[in-house]
Design a protein around this motif. Structure first.
Motif, short mmCIF file in Angstrom:
data_model
loop_
_atom_site.label_atom_id
_atom_site.label_comp_id
_atom_site.label_asym_id
_atom_site.label_seq_id
_atom_site.Cartn_x
_atom_site.Cartn_y
_atom_site.Cartn_z
N TRP A 32 0.82 -1.21 0.00
CA TRP A 32 0.00 0.00 0.00
C TRP A 32 0.85 1.26 0.00
O TRP A 32 0.48 2.27 -0.59
N LYS A 33 2.01 1.20 0.63
CA LYS A 33 2.91 2.34 0.63
C LYS A 33 3.38 2.66 -0.78
O LYS A 33 3.42 3.83 -1.20
N GLU A 34 3.72 1.62 -1.55
CA GLU A 34 4.17 1.82 -2.93
C GLU A 34 3.08 2.42 -3.81
O GLU A 34 3.37 3.02 -4.84
N ARG A 35 1.83 2.24 -3.40
CA ARG A 35 0.70 2.75 -4.18
C ARG A 35 0.07 3.99 -3.55
O ARG A 35 -1.02 4.39 -3.93
N ASN A 36 0.77 4.58 -2.59
CA ASN A 36 0.36 5.83 -1.95
C ASN A 36 -1.04 5.77 -1.35
O ASN A 36 -1.82 6.74 -1.41
N GLN A 37 -1.36 4.63 -0.76
CA GLN A 37 -2.66 4.44 -0.10
C GLN A 37 -2.50 4.76 1.39
O GLN A 37 -2.39 3.88 2.23
N ASP A 38 -2.51 6.04 1.70
CA ASP A 38 -2.16 6.48 3.06
C ASP A 38 -3.11 5.95 4.12
O ASP A 38 -2.70 5.70 5.26
N ASP A 39 -4.38 5.79 3.78
CA ASP A 39 -5.36 5.33 4.78
C ASP A 39 -5.00 3.97 5.35
O ASP A 39 -5.37 3.63 6.48
N LEU A 40 -4.26 3.17 4.57
CA LEU A 40 -3.91 1.81 4.97
C LEU A 40 -2.56 1.74 5.68
O LEU A 40 -2.06 0.64 5.93
N LEU A 41 -2.00 2.90 6.02
CA LEU A 41 -0.71 2.93 6.72
C LEU A 41 -0.93 3.41 8.15
O LEU A 41 -1.18 4.60 8.39
N LEU A 42 -0.87 2.50 9.10
CA LEU A 42 -0.96 2.86 10.52
C LEU A 42 0.46 3.18 10.99
O LEU A 42 1.16 2.33 11.55
N ASP A 43 0.87 4.41 10.75
CA ASP A 43 2.28 4.76 10.84
C ASP A 43 2.62 5.74 11.96
O ASP A 43 3.72 6.29 12.00
N ASP A 44 1.68 5.96 12.88
CA ASP A 44 1.93 6.87 14.00
C ASP A 44 1.68 6.11 15.32
O ASP A 44 0.54 6.02 15.78
N THR A 273 -9.16 -3.46 12.79
CA THR A 273 -9.04 -2.01 12.64
C THR A 273 -7.71 -1.69 11.95
O THR A 273 -6.69 -1.49 12.59
N ALA A 274 -7.74 -1.63 10.61
CA ALA A 274 -6.50 -1.58 9.84
C ALA A 274 -6.39 -0.36 8.92
O ALA A 274 -5.59 -0.35 8.00
N ARG A 275 -7.20 0.65 9.18
CA ARG A 275 -7.14 1.88 8.41
C ARG A 275 -7.11 3.08 9.35
O ARG A 275 -7.71 3.04 10.43
N LYS A 276 -6.46 4.14 8.92
CA LYS A 276 -6.52 5.38 9.70
C LYS A 276 -7.98 5.80 9.93
O LYS A 276 -8.34 6.27 11.02
N SER A 277 -8.81 5.64 8.92
CA SER A 277 -10.20 6.08 9.02
C SER A 277 -11.03 5.21 9.95
O SER A 277 -12.15 5.59 10.31
N TYR A 278 -10.51 4.06 10.36
CA TYR A 278 -11.19 3.23 11.35
C TYR A 278 -10.79 3.63 12.77
O TYR A 278 -11.49 3.32 13.72
N TYR A 279 -9.63 4.26 12.92
CA TYR A 279 -9.11 4.61 14.23
C TYR A 279 -9.66 5.96 14.71
O TYR A 279 -9.75 6.91 13.93
N LYS A 280 -10.00 6.05 15.97
CA LYS A 280 -10.50 7.30 16.54
C LYS A 280 -9.42 8.38 16.56
O LYS A 280 -9.69 9.54 16.25
N HIS A 281 -8.20 8.00 16.91
CA HIS A 281 -7.17 9.00 17.15
C HIS A 281 -6.29 9.28 15.92
O HIS A 281 -5.38 10.09 15.99
N TYR A 282 -6.56 8.61 14.81
CA TYR A 282 -5.94 8.99 13.54
C TYR A 282 -6.89 9.91 12.77
O TYR A 282 -6.52 11.00 12.35
#
Length: 330
Positions: A32-44, A273-282
């Motif tokens: 997903w990183k290679e395809r710039n799919q930011d929502d799928l990167l739990l990176d914080d 819960t594997a997307r930023k949009s699923y997380y409350k604090h992202y």
């Protein structure tokens, strides 16, 4: 003696407590990183930690992090969250699904698996037994060269299909399970191919009672469930809150129907819960608090209205069933 393996130590199954059975906490999948799919990167990790603290403050004790090597595991970041929050983490060795294997290996992973370009190249080159040895090492020594050991082994397949490389990883994970007694988890894409996966596992001599099948609520099919359950497997309803796949009423009705048929001791619940949009604090999503705060009260009401004991079922789904499912039966 039977035990459950967490990141920091093996524990008595009685100490597992309230458990989410399939989550992702910090992960940066290369595909997903290679395809710039930011929502799928739990990176914080700090934002992830806040959701984990919500879970803890509502009575949660353990989270199964179902992130395999091909989905951008961040082992040390998750271990740090576990240490700082006191939440027990069960890690995952093994593999996910084949389209992810087009992604390039990071320099870090090349040091772990060898100087291959992609995950697929690595899996293609190794024998089944060599892949099994790699999975065994992650259970018995540590994930990706760390000291944090996996507490389950995983494989996965794509939608309505099993590729030759996916079959290879299923067999490798089956052999790793036989060597380690680690519980097995299956990724089924949209809830498909569980019965075909079972055929492969049984050809490897696996007792299906040691296997949980994920994403079962993506395929709300009572006949299908019964065929899987006949084999003794656990069904993971891990899409709670994802109304884009099915209304919550359909998911709850399917679970209540299984309980009425006598399968309440084979059900696991989580949110995947594997997307930023699923997380409350992202990104202000439902977050890890949703199941405890909103879903459980609703389920208890609906179960009670159906003539069942909702409170007792919740204890089964989140305490008793995970305690059995995630135990190394040695």
């Amino acid at each position: 003696m039977s035990f459950i393996r967490t990141f920091f130590k093996d524990i008595n199954p009685e100490d597992l407590g309230f458990t989410y059975s399939h989550e992702h906490i910090v992960c940066i999948p290369e595909y997903w990183k290679e395809r710039n799919q930011d929502d799928l990167l739990l990176d914080d990790p700090e934002k992830s930690k806040l959701d984990v603290l919500d879970f803890k403050n509502l009575g949660g004790k353990t989270i199964v992090d179902a992130t395999a090597i091909d989905y951008g595991r961040q082992v040390e970041a998750v271990a740090k969250i576990s240490e700082e929050t006191g939440i027990q983490i069960i890690g995952t060795a093994g593999f996910n699904k084949s389209f992810l294997w087009k992604a390039h290996l990071t320099d870090h992973l090349k040091k772990v698996v060898g100087d291959y370009s992609t995950y697929g190249e690595w899996i293609e080159d190794k024998s089944i037994n060599e892949l099994a040895d790699f999975v065994i090492n992650e259970v018995e020594v540590g994930l990706e060269g760390t000291n944090f050991k996996a507490g389950q082994v995983k494989f996965g397949t794509w939608y309505n299909s099993i590729s030759p490389l996916e079959e290879k990883t299923i067999r490798a994970v089956a052999r790793a399970h036989k060597a380690t007694k680690a519980p097995v988890h299956s990724h089924t894409e949209a809830g498909t191919m569980a019965l075909e996966q079972i055929e492969i596992l049984e050809s490897e001599g696996i007792d299906i009672g040691n296997v949980s099948f994920g994403h079962m609520d993506r395929n709300l099919d009572p006949y299908y469930y019964q065929e899987i359950l006949k084999k003794g497997a656990y069904l993971s309803f891990d899409g709670i809150g994802k109304i884009k796949y099915a209304p919550e009423s359909a998911r709850i009705s399917a679970i209540i129907d299984l309980c009425k048929k006598g399968y309440s001791d084979k059900i696991l619940i989580s949110g995947d819960t594997a997307r930023k949009s699923y997380y409350k604090h992202y990104d202000y999503g439902l977050g890890l608090e949703f199941i405890i705060k909103k879903w459980i009260p609703r389920f208890i009401i609906e179960a009670d209205n159906a003539g069942l004991d909702g409170e007792s079922l919740i204890k089964k789904f989140f305490v008793e069933n995970p305690k059995k499912c995630f135990t190394f039966k040695v």
